[in-house]
Design a protein around this motif. Structure first.
Motif, PDB file in Angstrom:
ATOM      1  N   LEU A  45       0.827  -1.216   0.000  1.00  0.00           N
ATOM      2  CA  LEU A  45       0.000   0.000   0.000  1.00  0.00           C
ATOM      3  C   LEU A  45       0.855   1.258   0.000  1.00  0.00           C
ATOM      4  CD1 LEU A  45      -2.707   1.553   0.427  1.00  0.00           C
ATOM      5  CD2 LEU A  45      -2.368   1.215   2.874  1.00  0.00           C
ATOM      6  N   LEU A  46       1.809   1.330   0.910  1.00  0.00           N
ATOM      7  CA  LEU A  46       2.633   2.535   1.024  1.00  0.00           C
ATOM      8  C   LEU A  46       3.570   2.698  -0.174  1.00  0.00           C
ATOM      9  CD1 LEU A  46       3.467   2.323   4.841  1.00  0.00           C
ATOM     10  CD2 LEU A  46       1.755   3.758   3.711  1.00  0.00           C
ATOM     11  N   THR A  47       4.083   1.591  -0.683  1.00  0.00           N
ATOM     12  CA  THR A  47       4.964   1.681  -1.858  1.00  0.00           C
ATOM     13  C   THR A  47       4.187   2.136  -3.086  1.00  0.00           C
ATOM     14  OG1 THR A  47       6.269  -0.141  -0.936  1.00  0.00           O
ATOM     15  CG2 THR A  47       6.659   0.434  -3.240  1.00  0.00           C
ATOM     16  N   GLY A  48       2.887   1.844  -3.113  1.00  0.00           N
ATOM     17  CA  GLY A  48       2.066   2.247  -4.258  1.00  0.00           C
ATOM     18  C   GLY A  48       2.014   3.741  -4.470  1.00  0.00           C
ATOM     19  N   TYR A  49       2.298   4.525  -3.435  1.00  0.00           N
ATOM     20  CA  TYR A  49       2.298   5.978  -3.589  1.00  0.00           C
ATOM     21  C   TYR A  49       3.554   6.477  -4.308  1.00  0.00           C
ATOM     22  CZ  TYR A  49      -1.750   6.142  -0.536  1.00  0.00           C
ATOM     23  OH  TYR A  49      -3.003   5.969  -0.010  1.00  0.00           O
ATOM     24  N   LEU A  50       4.503   5.589  -4.534  1.00  0.00           N
ATOM     25  CA  LEU A  50       5.683   5.947  -5.334  1.00  0.00           C
ATOM     26  C   LEU A  50       5.488   5.505  -6.779  1.00  0.00           C
ATOM     27  CD1 LEU A  50       8.596   4.968  -2.925  1.00  0.00           C
ATOM     28  CD2 LEU A  50       7.576   7.213  -3.295  1.00  0.00           C
ATOM     29  N   TYR A  51       4.254   5.559  -7.244  1.00  0.00           N
ATOM     30  CA  TYR A  51       3.891   5.094  -8.590  1.00  0.00           C
ATOM     31  C   TYR A  51       4.787   5.725  -9.655  1.00  0.00           C
ATOM     32  CZ  TYR A  51       1.029   4.814 -12.839  1.00  0.00           C
ATOM     33  OH  TYR A  51       0.579   4.608 -14.122  1.00  0.00           O
ATOM     34  N   ARG A  52       5.443   4.842 -10.440  1.00  0.00           N
ATOM     35  CA  ARG A  52       6.262   5.242 -11.589  1.00  0.00           C
ATOM     36  C   ARG A  52       7.440   6.142 -11.207  1.00  0.00           C
ATOM     37  NH1 ARG A  52       5.687   1.935 -15.947  1.00  0.00           N
ATOM     38  NH2 ARG A  52       3.509   1.571 -16.449  1.00  0.00           N
ATOM     39  N   GLN A  53       7.921   6.051  -9.982  1.00  0.00           N
ATOM     40  CA  GLN A  53       9.185   6.703  -9.645  1.00  0.00           C
ATOM     41  C   GLN A  53      10.315   5.842 -10.208  1.00  0.00           C
ATOM     42  OE1 GLN A  53       9.557   9.675  -8.081  1.00  0.00           O
ATOM     43  NE2 GLN A  53       7.330   9.942  -8.014  1.00  0.00           N
ATOM     44  N   ARG A  54      11.549   6.196  -9.887  1.00  0.00           N
ATOM     45  CA  ARG A  54      12.660   5.376 -10.343  1.00  0.00           C
ATOM     46  C   ARG A  54      12.598   4.000  -9.707  1.00  0.00           C
ATOM     47  NH1 ARG A  54      17.986   9.356 -10.314  1.00  0.00           N
ATOM     48  NH2 ARG A  54      17.237  10.812 -11.922  1.00  0.00           N
ATOM     49  N   ILE A  55      13.021   2.997 -10.482  1.00  0.00           N
ATOM     50  CA  ILE A  55      12.942   1.612 -10.010  1.00  0.00           C
ATOM     51  C   ILE A  55      13.747   1.426  -8.732  1.00  0.00           C
ATOM     52  CG2 ILE A  55      13.565  -0.759 -10.589  1.00  0.00           C
ATOM     53  CD1 ILE A  55      12.907  -0.134 -13.488  1.00  0.00           C
ATOM     54  N   ASN A  56      14.934   1.985  -8.700  1.00  0.00           N
ATOM     55  CA  ASN A  56      15.780   1.836  -7.510  1.00  0.00           C
ATOM     56  C   ASN A  56      15.150   2.491  -6.289  1.00  0.00           C
ATOM     57  OD1 ASN A  56      17.770   0.414  -8.876  1.00  0.00           O
ATOM     58  ND2 ASN A  56      18.867   2.264  -9.485  1.00  0.00           N
ATOM     59  N   VAL A  57      14.478   3.626  -6.496  1.00  0.00           N
ATOM     60  CA  VAL A  57      13.825   4.317  -5.374  1.00  0.00           C
ATOM     61  C   VAL A  57      12.706   3.454  -4.808  1.00  0.00           C
ATOM     62  CG1 VAL A  57      12.440   6.328  -4.736  1.00  0.00           C
ATOM     63  CG2 VAL A  57      14.420   6.609  -6.233  1.00  0.00           C
ATOM     64  N   ALA A  58      11.860   2.903  -5.693  1.00  0.00           N
ATOM     65  CA  ALA A  58      10.758   2.055  -5.234  1.00  0.00           C
ATOM     66  C   ALA A  58      11.286   0.796  -4.553  1.00  0.00           C
ATOM     67  CB  ALA A  58       9.864   1.686  -6.417  1.00  0.00           C
ATOM     68  N   ALA A  59      12.298   0.172  -5.134  1.00  0.00           N
ATOM     69  CA  ALA A  59      12.859  -1.040  -4.543  1.00  0.00           C
ATOM     70  C   ALA A  59      13.469  -0.756  -3.174  1.00  0.00           C
ATOM     71  CB  ALA A  59      13.906  -1.643  -5.480  1.00  0.00           C
ATOM     72  N   GLY A  60      14.234   0.334  -3.065  1.00  0.00           N
ATOM     73  CA  GLY A  60      14.840   0.696  -1.785  1.00  0.00           C
ATOM     74  C   GLY A  60      13.795   1.040  -0.735  1.00  0.00           C
ATOM     75  N   PHE A  61      12.747   1.767  -1.141  1.00  0.00           N
ATOM     76  CA  PHE A  61      11.691   2.127  -0.191  1.00  0.00           C
ATOM     77  C   PHE A  61      10.966   0.884   0.302  1.00  0.00           C
ATOM     78  CE2 PHE A  61       7.316   3.307   0.794  1.00  0.00           C
ATOM     79  CZ  PHE A  61       7.508   4.357   1.685  1.00  0.00           C
ATOM     80  N   PHE A  62      10.657  -0.041  -0.610  1.00  0.00           N
ATOM     81  CA  PHE A  62       9.951  -1.270  -0.242  1.00  0.00           C
ATOM     82  C   PHE A  62      10.790  -2.114   0.719  1.00  0.00           C
ATOM     83  CE2 PHE A  62       8.835  -5.742  -1.166  1.00  0.00           C
ATOM     84  CZ  PHE A  62       7.481  -5.703  -0.882  1.00  0.00           C
ATOM     85  N   THR A  63      12.069  -2.244   0.431  1.00  0.00           N
ATOM     86  CA  THR A  63      12.950  -3.033   1.308  1.00  0.00           C
ATOM     87  C   THR A  63      13.077  -2.377   2.677  1.00  0.00           C
ATOM     88  OG1 THR A  63      14.211  -3.762  -0.634  1.00  0.00           O
ATOM     89  CG2 THR A  63      15.241  -4.048   1.518  1.00  0.00           C
ATOM     90  N   GLY A  64      13.314  -1.067   2.697  1.00  0.00           N
ATOM     91  CA  GLY A  64      13.448  -0.360   3.968  1.00  0.00           C
ATOM     92  C   GLY A  64      12.172  -0.400   4.785  1.00  0.00           C
ATOM     93  N   LEU A  65      11.032  -0.302   4.115  1.00  0.00           N
ATOM     94  CA  LEU A  65       9.751  -0.332   4.821  1.00  0.00           C
ATOM     95  C   LEU A  65       9.516  -1.699   5.461  1.00  0.00           C
ATOM     96  CD1 LEU A  65       7.183   1.299   5.414  1.00  0.00           C
ATOM     97  CD2 LEU A  65       6.221   0.416   3.292  1.00  0.00           C
ATOM     98  N   ASN A  66       9.817  -2.773   4.742  1.00  0.00           N
ATOM     99  CA  ASN A  66       9.660  -4.109   5.316  1.00  0.00           C
ATOM    100  C   ASN A  66      10.622  -4.336   6.477  1.00  0.00           C
ATOM    101  OD1 ASN A  66       7.746  -6.128   3.792  1.00  0.00           O
ATOM    102  ND2 ASN A  66       8.657  -4.839   2.192  1.00  0.00           N
ATOM    103  N   PHE A  67      11.816  -3.793   6.363  1.00  0.00           N
ATOM    104  CA  PHE A  67      12.796  -3.918   7.452  1.00  0.00           C
ATOM    105  C   PHE A  67      12.300  -3.174   8.693  1.00  0.00           C
ATOM    106  CE2 PHE A  67      16.669  -2.607   9.710  1.00  0.00           C
ATOM    107  CZ  PHE A  67      17.256  -3.848   9.919  1.00  0.00           C
ATOM    108  N   MET A  68      11.737  -1.995   8.491  1.00  0.00           N
ATOM    109  CA  MET A  68      11.225  -1.220   9.619  1.00  0.00           C
ATOM    110  C   MET A  68      10.033  -1.933  10.268  1.00  0.00           C
ATOM    111  SD  MET A  68       9.829   2.696   9.621  1.00  0.00           S
ATOM    112  CE  MET A  68       8.432   2.252   8.586  1.00  0.00           C
ATOM    113  N   LEU A  69       9.143  -2.509   9.452  1.00  0.00           N
ATOM    114  CA  LEU A  69       8.006  -3.247  10.000  1.00  0.00           C
ATOM    115  C   LEU A  69       8.469  -4.488  10.755  1.00  0.00           C
ATOM    116  CD1 LEU A  69       5.513  -2.997   6.983  1.00  0.00           C
ATOM    117  CD2 LEU A  69       5.378  -1.775   9.160  1.00  0.00           C
ATOM    118  N   MET A  70       9.536  -5.118  10.281  1.00  0.00           N
ATOM    119  CA  MET A  70      10.083  -6.284  10.977  1.00  0.00           C
ATOM    120  C   MET A  70      10.599  -5.887  12.352  1.00  0.00           C
ATOM    121  SD  MET A  70      13.367  -8.664   9.976  1.00  0.00           S
ATOM    122  CE  MET A  70      14.451  -7.315  10.484  1.00  0.00           C
ATOM    123  N   ILE A  71      11.283  -4.756  12.442  1.00  0.00           N
ATOM    124  CA  ILE A  71      11.824  -4.306  13.727  1.00  0.00           C
ATOM    125  C   ILE A  71      10.683  -3.964  14.683  1.00  0.00           C
ATOM    126  CG2 ILE A  71      13.124  -2.463  14.846  1.00  0.00           C
ATOM    127  CD1 ILE A  71      14.917  -2.381  12.394  1.00  0.00           C
TER     128      ILE A  71
END
Length: 751
Positions: free
Chosen positions: A241-267
């Motif tokens: 859901l949250l990554t969806g707000y980065l619609y059509r941004q740079r691929i690396n930005v979306a990938a980094g945001f998704f990974t960081g968000l999952n890491f934060m939720l894990m913590i």
């Protein structure tokens, strides 16, 4: 180089594609035969065998059988092996076309028969029968879904997620994630890694809707595999859901945001070995997305939201391009006509006339060589003469032997020139009229392509259609939508043969179905279809009253007035004064008013409508006929007022305790090729009053009308008073009709 080309041809051949699909089916049977779902053996391989055609079904069966033999698990998988074998046998004799329904039924019957037989052999028939019934039903529906996906993909060459097959994709995807999560692979969990990649792709390419949907299906599949596996990705939909707000941004930005968000939720939810392992799988899924995302194309995926959002943009762009093309054509045709006309005017007739007369004269060389200047001056004077006589004959040509022939020749050419000029004037008028008509088409095309600020409602459109069909009405199309003020509107189209007699029955049925109080804008006939517009009442409404008096010695009023709504929340009040008075004037004014209403109700804007009416009035007869047009356009959602005039008299508006007079130096409709229209927006609000009148009201009455407006009072009383006192302010013999219209805007009463 030749060998490389041969390899490419082989790779692209149908045989190579079939061989590759066979090997994939064989591998899928091998992998899925060891998968589990909800603590039991997964039926994914059986469903896959049921959904594929005979050869690939046999490959799935072979892959599962070989793995069971190698691992010594034939006895444990005997139900699935037997079911897959039965499916292959059925496909050999019964199912040549791979119909989805037959695939589902055959898979259900095969699993149920195999399970019941095994249960009977081991003596647990009653205990296992209910389980295998449910197991067979799930396997059969999954096989049906797989076959439906394959047939749909073959037909459309894309994955259609917006139709009924979208549910099939969801079922197959969930089962695939569940099966892959249970397959033991070194280091990585294939189900979670694939689910993370799909969730990130859904969020990146289809916004938060795609992210939430793919994340939820992935979580569901993980829970079907095991509770512990599902708990590790329970927050994956939130990350999508949250990554969806980065619609059509740079691929690396979306990938980094998704990974960081999952890491934060894990913590935030607690770090443990299982969550760390899940995080590693998500990172692997992100890497898969990062590698494949540049190659993604929506050519292979059909979603309803993307197509419905793109269609208005395509239509708007095409209509705008069409309008520009028509305008360019009009400009070029005007230039070409001007160049041709200019060349015709520059044409020198002296050489032609001299050849006609002088070519037969023996003194030609003497005149045109020895006395060239005098001869040319004489010919030019002849070309400029409008009347020809002996006395006015140029003295430079006194020695000419063919004076009479010259005079007759130039006189004939002068007549031809006058005729050509008259024809050119007529052609010029026709060209102007044609240019104006092309310009009208250009404006209509541009208006048709304007983007509408509306929100389409598919459920309400379907409910209206079903309601009308239930009562034996056959609409060809129903379009329900909400405008920018969130007010419901519905356009109902009927073929001319199936058109109802009136709007009241339609309005009552739809109002009853939707539990809303709706109004109708009347029926509009296009020739082939009839349209009825229904709408919720806007915020404002109009109070309109009119009065009229015929001219002396006249039995019919030449003025025509009308009030109507276009069905979108805009109302028009129109007054037209025909040329003269009586019956002929009434015909002209009635024609203008009716055409204006029909064009506006059909979707043409008022500027183009007036231009089109002007063109029709010019060409309808040889006699000079014209009529004025006085109109007010009021948007009842915003209370925005537009005054429109073509040759009409003044309009008085009372607004916030003051009265303003609106005049326009324009000509009536039907006089010139180019319409002369005045339009301007004015402030307007609840309680304001508009007074419109025809030419029968003298300007001497304006001060008195202003006093009446400032004094307040009932609208009917004001209009009647102005109409009755018109003769007082114009004491001459009444030679024109009188019409007075009063308009007051008020807040709509709630029902």
């Amino acid at each position: 180089m030749l060998k490389k080309n041969n390899v490419k041809k082989i790779m692209k051949s149908p045989a190579a594609a079939s061989a590759g699909a066979f090997l994939l089916s064989l591998g899928a049977g091998w992998v899925l035969s060891g998968a589990n779902v909800a603590g039991a053996a997964s039926f994914a391989d059986v469903s896959l065998a049921g959904g594929l055609n005979l050869s690939y079904s046999a490959a799935v069966f072979t892959g599962g059988l070989v793995r069971s033999i190698i691992q010594g698990s034939v006895g444990r998988n005997i139900v699935k092996i037997t079911a897959a074998l039965l499916i292959v046998i059925v496909k050999m004799f019964v199912e040549p076309k791979n119909d989805p329904k037959i695939c589902g039924i055959s898979a259900f019957c095969a699993v149920f028969a195999s399970g019941a037989a095994v249960s009977a052999v081991i003596g647990e028939l009653l205990y296992k029968l209910i389980f295998y019934l449910l197991y067979a039903a799930l396997a059969g529906y999954t096989a049906y879904s797989i076959a439906l996906i394959i047939s749909g993909f073959r037909m459309r060459r894309a994955a259609d997620l917006c139709s009924a097959s979208g549910c099939s994709y969801a079922v197959v995807y969930t089962l695939m994630i569940a099966s892959l999560c249970s397959v033991e692979l070194p280091i990585v969990n294939g189900g979670i890694a694939l689910g993370a990649a799909v969730t990130l792709a859904g969020a990146y390419f289809y916004r938060y809707t795609g992210g939430v949907l793919c994340g939820a299906l992935t979580t569901c599949g993980a829970f079907l595999s095991s509770t512990s596996c599902g708990m590790t990705v329970v927050l994956l939909p939130a990350a999508g859901l949250l990554t969806g707000y980065l619609y059509r941004q740079r691929i690396n930005v979306a990938a980094g945001f998704f990974t960081g968000l999952n890491f934060m939720l894990m913590i935030l939810t607690g770090v443990n070995p299982e969550s760390m392992n899940s995080m590693f799988n998500i990172v692997c899924g992100t890497a898969i997305f990062r590698f494949l995302a540049p190659y993604y194309s929506d050519k292979w995926i059909i979603t309803g939201d993307a197509s419905s959002a793109a269609f208005p943009e395509i239509l708007c762009t095409r209509m705008s391009f069409l309008s520009d093309s028509i305008g360019n054509l009009r400009t070029e045709s005007e230039k070409i006509a001007g160049i041709i006309s200019e060349n015709a005017e520059k044409k020198d007739e002296i050489p032609d006339n001299s050849n006609d007369v002088c070519s037969r004269c023996f003194r030609r060389l003497n005149c045109w060589k020895n006395d060239y200047d005098n001869t040319v001056r004489g010919f030019r004077r002849l070309a400029q003469m409008s009347e020809f006589s002996r006395e006015s004959f140029p003295f430079e040509l006194d020695d000419c032997l063919h004076k009479n022939e010259l005079r007759e020749t130039f006189e004939r050419r002068a007549r031809e020139r006058a005729t050509a000029k008259l024809l050119e004037m007529r052609f010029s008028e026709s060209r102007k009229l044609l240019s104006e008509q092309i310009k009208i088409i250009e404006e209509v095309a541009e208006t048709a392509g304007e983007r509408m600020d509306v929100r389409y409602s598919e459920p309400i459109s379907r409910n209206i259609r079903d309601k009308l069909v239930k009562f034996s009405m056959k609409p060809s199309n129903v379009i329900a939508y909400y405008n920018s003020r969130n007010r419901l509107m519905a356009e109902i189209y009927f073929s001319y043969a199936n058109a109802p007699e009136g709007c009241d029955r339609i309005r009552d049925l739809v109002s009853d179905e939707l539990h809303l109080s709706l109004d109708s804008a009347g029926m509009v006939n296009s020739g082939r279809e009839v349209r009825i517009r229904l709408f919720e009442r806007p915020e404002y409404s109009l109070e309109v009253y009119g009065a009229s008096i015929c001219a002396d010695n006249s039995k019919e009023n030449g003025d025509t007035s009308m009030i109507f709504s276009d069905g979108t929340g805009v109302s028009y009040v129109i007054l037209s004064d025909g040329m003269g008075c009586g019956k002929n004037a009434a015909v002209e004014s009635r024609m203008v008013v009716r055409m204006f209403r029909r064009l506006i109700s059909s979707g043409v804007n008022y500027s183009s409508a007036i231009k089109l009416i002007n063109s029709i009035m010019l060409t309808k007869s040889r006699e000079e006929t014209f009529a004025t047009l006085d109109a007010v356009r009021i948007d009842l959602d915003s209370c925005e007022l537009t005054v429109i005039k073509s040759g009409a008299t003044a309009t008085l508006i009372r607004h916030r305790g003051s009265v303003m007079k609106i005049t326009s130096p324009t000509f009536p409709i039907g006089i010139y090729e180019q319409s002369d229209t005045f339009s301007k927006n004015y402030d307007f609000e609840d309680g304001d009053v508009i007074i419109m009148f025809s030419d029968g009201i003298s300007e001497n009455a304006y001060s008195y009308i202003k006093e009446l407006l400032l004094g307040g009072g009932d609208l009917k009383m004001i209009v009647d008073e102005i109409c009755m006192k018109s003769e007082v302010f114009n004491p001459a013999v009444r030679n024109d009709d009188v019409t007075v219209i009063g308009v007051r805007v008020t807040k709509t009463a709630a029902k």
